[in-house]
Design a protein around this motif. Sequence first.
Motif, PDB file in Angstrom:
ATOM      1  N   ARG A   1       0.834  -1.203   0.000  1.00 34.15           N
ATOM      2  CA  ARG A   1       0.000   0.000   0.000  1.00 34.15           C
ATOM      3  C   ARG A   1       0.869   1.253   0.000  1.00 34.15           C
ATOM      4  NH1 ARG A   1      -5.269  -0.567   3.303  1.00 34.15           N
ATOM      5  NH2 ARG A   1      -5.487  -1.999   1.536  1.00 34.15           N
ATOM      6  N   ILE A   2       0.504   2.175  -0.876  1.00 35.25           N
ATOM      7  CA  ILE A   2       1.221   3.445  -0.992  1.00 35.25           C
ATOM      8  C   ILE A   2       0.206   4.574  -0.852  1.00 35.25           C
ATOM      9  CG2 ILE A   2       2.500   4.944  -2.570  1.00 35.25           C
ATOM     10  CD1 ILE A   2       3.750   2.479  -3.786  1.00 35.25           C
ATOM     11  N   VAL A   3       0.528   5.553  -0.022  1.00 35.29           N
ATOM     12  CA  VAL A   3      -0.319   6.731   0.157  1.00 35.29           C
ATOM     13  C   VAL A   3       0.370   7.917  -0.495  1.00 35.29           C
ATOM     14  CG1 VAL A   3      -1.499   8.247   1.787  1.00 35.29           C
ATOM     15  CG2 VAL A   3      -1.178   5.818   2.340  1.00 35.29           C
ATOM     16  N   LEU A   4      -0.347   8.597  -1.376  1.00 33.28           N
ATOM     17  CA  LEU A   4       0.203   9.764  -2.061  1.00 33.28           C
ATOM     18  C   LEU A   4      -0.724  10.961  -1.863  1.00 33.28           C
ATOM     19  CD1 LEU A   4       1.259   8.146  -5.468  1.00 33.28           C
ATOM     20  CD2 LEU A   4       2.776   8.824  -3.600  1.00 33.28           C
ATOM     21  N   VAL A   5      -0.121  12.135  -1.807  1.00 36.18           N
ATOM     22  CA  VAL A   5      -0.885  13.378  -1.727  1.00 36.18           C
ATOM     23  C   VAL A   5      -0.981  13.960  -3.129  1.00 36.18           C
ATOM     24  CG1 VAL A   5      -1.033  15.681  -0.724  1.00 36.18           C
ATOM     25  CG2 VAL A   5      -0.089  13.786   0.629  1.00 36.18           C
ATOM     26  N   ARG A   6      -2.187  14.109  -3.615  1.00 37.76           N
ATOM     27  CA  ARG A   6      -2.386  14.631  -4.965  1.00 37.76           C
ATOM     28  C   ARG A   6      -1.865  16.061  -5.073  1.00 37.76           C
ATOM     29  NH1 ARG A   6      -7.731  12.253  -3.746  1.00 37.76           N
ATOM     30  NH2 ARG A   6      -8.078  10.388  -5.044  1.00 37.76           N
ATOM     31  N   ASP A   7      -1.436  16.395  -6.275  1.00 35.85           N
ATOM     32  CA  ASP A   7      -0.903  17.732  -6.508  1.00 35.85           C
ATOM     33  C   ASP A   7      -1.175  18.113  -7.958  1.00 35.85           C
ATOM     34  OD1 ASP A   7       0.335  20.142  -6.110  1.00 35.85           O
ATOM     35  OD2 ASP A   7       2.307  19.304  -5.615  1.00 35.85           O
ATOM     36  N   LYS A   8      -0.958  19.363  -8.285  1.00 40.85           N
ATOM     37  CA  LYS A   8      -1.078  19.816  -9.667  1.00 40.85           C
ATOM     38  C   LYS A   8       0.173  19.392 -10.413  1.00 40.85           C
ATOM     39  CE  LYS A   8      -2.338  23.796 -12.499  1.00 40.85           C
ATOM     40  NZ  LYS A   8      -2.770  25.209 -12.510  1.00 40.85           N
ATOM     41  N   VAL A   9      -0.027  18.783 -11.566  1.00 45.29           N
ATOM     42  CA  VAL A   9       1.082  18.274 -12.363  1.00 45.29           C
ATOM     43  C   VAL A   9       1.037  18.913 -13.740  1.00 45.29           C
ATOM     44  CG1 VAL A   9       2.195  16.233 -13.322  1.00 45.29           C
ATOM     45  CG2 VAL A   9       0.974  16.076 -11.140  1.00 45.29           C
ATOM     46  N   ARG A  10       2.152  19.475 -14.168  1.00 39.93           N
ATOM     47  CA  ARG A  10       2.229  20.049 -15.513  1.00 39.93           C
ATOM     48  C   ARG A  10       2.698  18.973 -16.474  1.00 39.93           C
ATOM     49  NH1 ARG A  10       4.928  25.074 -18.197  1.00 39.93           N
ATOM     50  NH2 ARG A  10       3.685  25.065 -20.094  1.00 39.93           N
ATOM     51  N   LEU A  11       2.041  18.865 -17.618  1.00 41.08           N
ATOM     52  CA  LEU A  11       2.377  17.854 -18.613  1.00 41.08           C
ATOM     53  C   LEU A  11       3.483  18.397 -19.513  1.00 41.08           C
ATOM     54  CD1 LEU A  11      -1.245  16.709 -19.489  1.00 41.08           C
ATOM     55  CD2 LEU A  11       0.296  15.820 -17.737  1.00 41.08           C
ATOM     56  N   GLU A  12       4.702  18.346 -18.995  1.00 39.99           N
ATOM     57  CA  GLU A  12       5.833  18.963 -19.674  1.00 39.99           C
ATOM     58  C   GLU A  12       6.102  18.357 -21.041  1.00 39.99           C
ATOM     59  OE1 GLU A  12       7.299  21.587 -18.810  1.00 39.99           O
ATOM     60  OE2 GLU A  12       6.648  21.838 -16.731  1.00 39.99           O
ATOM     61  N   GLU A  13       5.792  17.076 -21.217  1.00 36.82           N
ATOM     62  CA  GLU A  13       6.060  16.428 -22.492  1.00 36.82           C
ATOM     63  C   GLU A  13       5.256  17.047 -23.625  1.00 36.82           C
ATOM     64  OE1 GLU A  13       8.235  13.928 -23.504  1.00 36.82           O
ATOM     65  OE2 GLU A  13       9.134  14.492 -21.587  1.00 36.82           O
TER      66      GLU A  13
END
Length: 764
Positions: A371-383
């Motif tokens: 199990r992995i817990v992640l905090v969502r964030d704004k991600v820029r689609l640099e590609e």
Amino acid sequence: MLTPTPRSDPADRGRKPIAMKAKTTLLAALLLTTPLAWLAHADDAKTSQLLEVPDSGKPSLIKSVEALPRTATADQTTAAKLVYGLLSDSRYAYRPRALDDALSADIYKRYLEALDGGKQFFTAQDIARFDAYKLKLDDAIKSGELAPAYAIFATYKQRVDERVAYARGLLKQDIFRFDGGDRYEYDREDAPWAADQAALDELWKQSVRNDWLRLKLAGKKPEEIRKTLDKRYTNMGKSIAELKGEDVFQTFLNSYANSIDPHTDYFTPRTAENFNQSMSLSLEGIGAQLQKQDDVVVIREILVGGPAARDGRLKPGDRIVGVGQGESGPMEDVIGWRIDDVVAKIRGTKGTKVRLDIVPAEAGQDSEPKRIVLVRDKVRLEEQAAKSKVLTIPGRDGEPEMRIGVIELPGFYQDFEGRRRNASDYASATRDVAKLLAQLKADKVDGVVLDLRNNGGGSLSEAIELTGLFIDKGPVVQVRESGGRVSVESDTDTGIAWEGPLAVLINRGSASASEIFAGAIQDYGRGLVIGETTFGKGTVQNLVDLDRWPANEEARFGQVKLTIAQFFRVSGSSTQNKGVVPDIAFPVTVDASEYGESTYDNALPWTRISAVPHTRYGNFAPLLPKLEARHTERIAQDKEFQWWSEDVAQFREERAKKWVSLNEAERRAQREREETKRKQRQAERKALGLDLDPLAEDIDDGLAASERDVVKDAEREKLAEKRPDPLLRESAAILADAVRLLNADRQLSAQVLPTATVRGHWAD
């Protein structure tokens, strides 16, 4: 580029991607959009590369499949009526059409094409039965009672099931000898409907034999081939079985929207959200690219700078088997789910937590997940953002070498919501290009090539503002509304971000906003336009939120991408149908009869209006013969350009055939010729000191995208970006030639660039 990569089969190359024509099957749409998805962003219809059938794995692992309704829901009934109100009203639609029996027949035709454009599932008997609905779809839309659309789809689903069962049954038969003269006719768009089931059986028999032959040529053994194809056909059926009522509803309403014009579309709330995020070049989620494989969603790539990358525990190939919300929300088993449903569970508001149960790539499927817990964030689609590099172009006969900056712009993106909020970091193609120009100016490049190949457009305001980086104040585009009123959209900012030599590289995939920009640069005489004639899309669309009238607090009815105007160049000419014609032309990769605005049967015609006064910085006509002569001389010695031209000619020849041989000896000989050609080219590259092709050994493995190793396939995708690009290099060389010629001939320079200020920047 548009030429095929060695991994494909001619029959694959004959299938038309969504961006090519409106005539696209629902199954093809699934193939284009379901294998890959961003968290909070699914690929949209601008995709120009056909992806293969998505794998869903063993049928026994499917947790549930929604039973398709027989007609629309209450919200869909309302949405249908709202769409009808928009598309039939001249206050909104640029070219409204009355929803009558004539349009009903058109909608009927487009709906059948959307479901079965390749005529692989329905028989002539089915069509005869459906004809009872042909003149009733207008009444169905007006009333919101869409039972006819669902009835047709129910038969479609049944026919897919029958074809899948038949294809799987063939795998047990002794039909896989390939010593005859038969063919697989893969392009059936213009063919008549199969007379009956027996006729379809024959078509599918040849299709299955072609699939088998490809795998055999790739070195697979019979039992391995049988297992691979059985899973492939099973998954084809499952992809249709997983469709929901909203998918059918959107497909049908799009048949109505597309009957108005090729670029009017209906989006369900989820599709609208994905479209808006693709335009903003950002998402809120964990920052990973996902792929469906064997009933499980797999990590294909970790996006740089996102929560998953910062955390470091997720890696490509890991399988997501469970998702939970927050610290304590229940974990949901997502094995067998559609990928967009898994995406919807993982994405979410910045700052919130999501829990993922992961089976590592190296572990067995039945291993205990971690199990992995992640905090969502704004991600820029640099590609998908603008990028730059510098090419060094050698001189000849003592001429100095030149450094040409290249900016690759894949789309005219803008974060509309971020701009409304006046956010300091909102995504903008113009802002990104301005930063790259500043860097290139600091690097003292001698010229800039803006690469707009396969740039399908985007924001109109970005096209105007981007033009403003290369001209001083002035008009950029004229916009004519439905009532005939023409307005002029201008760059109002003084100053120029890049005053030096400029070229714009275009191809048939450059459309809409790309054509506005390229056309303005050409009309102003501000730079050279190089490449192929563009797509020819000269209309303007706007997103209309159907929830704004009932003022809903949450999205219920979706959005309409509606054609509201037609744009014209400052010279008065429209790009509609004709596109932008380059100053220096490269060989045509795909014919205008196969790809572009001219392929749509209801596209607006070309026309023109009055020109508007604008500055003319230069006139390249006196220079073009000299540039053409140098270009012709150079490519005669340029191995990479020659190879590309040969590949284009071969591609066009194979495409025109619309069939492939099912004779093993012929196919094997063809495969061996291709392999020999690649090895010879690689040896010549090495001997000449050219960049090696990282995919030179990549041959057709006969597999669908989802049947390959996810990690290796993602790596191959990255390697494809590093392949030699003779068109880009030749464009930079043409621009370098222009600078050298103008530097060497002051009289020619004064003729081409009459404005002293501009001449000073082009020819010092």
